[in-house]
Scaffold this active site. Structure first.
Site, PDB file in Angstrom:
ATOM      1  N   PRO A   1      -3.429 -28.050  55.647  1.00 58.50           N
ATOM      2  CA  PRO A   1      -4.513 -28.564  56.504  1.00 58.50           C
ATOM      3  C   PRO A   1      -3.972 -29.172  57.800  1.00 58.50           C
ATOM      4  O   PRO A   1      -4.736 -29.455  58.719  1.00 58.50           O
ATOM      5  CB  PRO A   1      -5.201 -29.624  55.638  1.00 58.50           C
ATOM      6  CG  PRO A   1      -4.413 -29.741  54.390  1.00 58.50           C
ATOM      7  CD  PRO A   1      -3.324 -28.730  54.369  1.00 58.50           C
TER       8      PRO A   1
ATOM      9  N   ASP B   1     -15.947  -7.069  67.865  1.00 57.39           N
ATOM     10  CA  ASP B   1     -16.264  -8.238  67.048  1.00 57.39           C
ATOM     11  C   ASP B   1     -16.407  -9.484  67.906  1.00 57.39           C
ATOM     12  O   ASP B   1     -15.690  -9.668  68.887  1.00 57.39           O
ATOM     13  CB  ASP B   1     -15.129  -8.518  66.037  1.00 57.39           C
ATOM     14  CG  ASP B   1     -15.204  -7.612  64.824  1.00 57.39           C
ATOM     15  OD1 ASP B   1     -16.180  -6.870  64.708  1.00 57.39           O
ATOM     16  OD2 ASP B   1     -14.265  -7.669  64.007  1.00 57.39           O
TER      17      ASP B   1
ATOM     18  N   ARG C   1      -8.206  -6.033  59.313  1.00 54.31           N
ATOM     19  CA  ARG C   1      -9.300  -5.363  60.043  1.00 54.31           C
ATOM     20  C   ARG C   1      -8.846  -4.894  61.420  1.00 54.31           C
ATOM     21  O   ARG C   1      -9.446  -4.026  62.028  1.00 54.31           O
ATOM     22  CB  ARG C   1     -10.483  -6.324  60.258  1.00 54.31           C
ATOM     23  CG  ARG C   1     -11.093  -6.881  59.020  1.00 54.31           C
ATOM     24  CD  ARG C   1     -12.238  -7.838  59.324  1.00 54.31           C
ATOM     25  NE  ARG C   1     -13.477  -7.106  59.573  1.00 54.31           N
ATOM     26  CZ  ARG C   1     -14.021  -6.884  60.740  1.00 54.31           C
ATOM     27  NH1 ARG C   1     -13.461  -7.358  61.819  1.00 54.31           N
ATOM     28  NH2 ARG C   1     -15.129  -6.195  60.849  1.00 54.31           N
TER      29      ARG C   1
ATOM     30  N   GLU D   1       0.279 -31.824  46.433  1.00 56.27           N
ATOM     31  CA  GLU D   1       0.339 -32.566  47.699  1.00 56.27           C
ATOM     32  C   GLU D   1       1.051 -31.751  48.776  1.00 56.27           C
ATOM     33  O   GLU D   1       1.252 -32.226  49.883  1.00 56.27           O
ATOM     34  CB  GLU D   1       1.070 -33.909  47.510  1.00 56.27           C
ATOM     35  CG  GLU D   1       0.351 -34.886  46.621  1.00 56.27           C
ATOM     36  CD  GLU D   1      -1.076 -35.159  47.062  1.00 56.27           C
ATOM     37  OE1 GLU D   1      -1.257 -35.608  48.201  1.00 56.27           O
ATOM     38  OE2 GLU D   1      -1.999 -34.911  46.268  1.00 56.27           O
TER      39      GLU D   1
HETATM   40  N1  ADE Z   1      -4.369 -25.908  52.070  1.00 50.25           N
HETATM   41  C1  ADE Z   1      -5.222 -26.921  51.800  1.00 50.25           C
HETATM   42  N2  ADE Z   1      -6.188 -27.001  52.732  1.00 50.25           N
HETATM   43  C2  ADE Z   1      -5.948 -26.014  53.634  1.00 50.25           C
HETATM   44  C3  ADE Z   1      -6.588 -25.567  54.822  1.00 50.25           C
HETATM   45  N3  ADE Z   1      -7.681 -26.174  55.299  1.00 50.25           N
HETATM   46  N4  ADE Z   1      -6.059 -24.525  55.476  1.00 50.25           N
HETATM   47  C4  ADE Z   1      -4.949 -23.935  55.028  1.00 50.25           C
HETATM   48  N5  ADE Z   1      -4.294 -24.294  53.913  1.00 50.25           N
HETATM   49  C5  ADE Z   1      -4.791 -25.326  53.208  1.00 50.25           C
END
Ligand code: ADE
Length: 231
Positions: free
Chosen positions: A90, A170, A155, A117
């Site tokens: 994330p 697209d 794609r 984690e």
């Molecule tokens: N792993 C956990 N959350 C994620 C996200 N939002 N994007 C990519 N990998 C992740």
């Protein structure tokens, strides 16, 4: 031809995804190859553990650098073509169509799917990776993110989509900052709702004009940010 090597603790998550429709065709026709590697095969202790408690305490488990780095190195050496490595997290760079277009020009990508984690911080010191996030929300792991990346990249590989599904126009692709126009098919009337008259008259120039105007109007009302953001 693009080759993906996916490093995961849960390869079975990909089963249905890889055996359906366009992706299966692309694999069978040699436009794409996907190799799943279970990172657990690189565990070194008798319980095959890939994770351990974090130094300093706290919740969750951390994927062990001593398993992950040898796993990446072994997979990297499976072909002579050196792969770019993507680590899902994330905290990564936000994924978008532009990044998909860049990745579609590569011949080989290694996708690292974390769990728990995440990875021991030293993985990124020992291996050059690009961290990628598919959005500002937290998933249980990188597997769903890897499927998003694979589908959006494949794609764009020439010949994967038929002409009628062409990705060239697209939304979000280079040179197109507009959402798609509305689409209609039979019946011509349903519960009192008709379809725009212009689509029925066979005048292709007028239809093209209507579609362009409809795209612009929809973008302005659904995603006005796309009209402002020129990056
Ligand atoms: N792993 C956990 N959350 C994620 C996200 N939002 N994007 C990519 N990998 C992740």
């Amino acid at each position: 031809m693009i080759r993906f090597d996916v490093l995961t603790l849960f390869p079975a998550i990909f089963d249905g995804f890889l055996s359906e429709s366009i992706l299966e065709d692309a694999i069978n026709s040699g436009k794409l190859s996907i190799h799943l590697h279970n990172m657990r095969n690189w565990a070194t202790d008798k319980h095959a553990s890939m994770d351990d408690r974090p130094f300093g305490g706290g919740p969750g488990m951390v994927l062990k650098v001593s398993c992950v780095v040898p796993c990446i190195e072994a997979v990297q050496q499976m072909t002579t073509q050196k792969a770019d490595i993507i680590m899902f997290s994330p905290q990564g760079k936000k994924y978008n169509q532009k990044l998909a277009e860049q990745l579609a020009t590569k011949e080989r990508l290694i996708l690292l799917c974390g769990r728990y984690e995440g990875f021991d911080e030293r993985v990124t010191e020992l291996v050059e990776v690009e961290e990628v996030s598919i959005g500002d929300y937290v998933l249980n792991g990188g597997e769903v993110a890897a499927m998003v990346l694979i589908e959006s990249v494949m794609r764009l590989v020439p010949g994967v989509l038929g002409d009628c599904d062409s990705s060239r126009f697209d939304s979000f692709s280079s040179g197109n900052r507009l959402l798609d126009c509305g689409h209609y098919t039979r019946p011509r009337e349903f519960r009192g709702l008709g379809v725009p008259e212009v689509l029925l008259n066979g005048n292709h120039a007028e239809i093209a004009k209507w579609r362009e105007a409809n795209s612009l109007q929809r973008t302005a009302s659904k995603r006005p940010d796309l009209l402002e953001d020129q990056n």
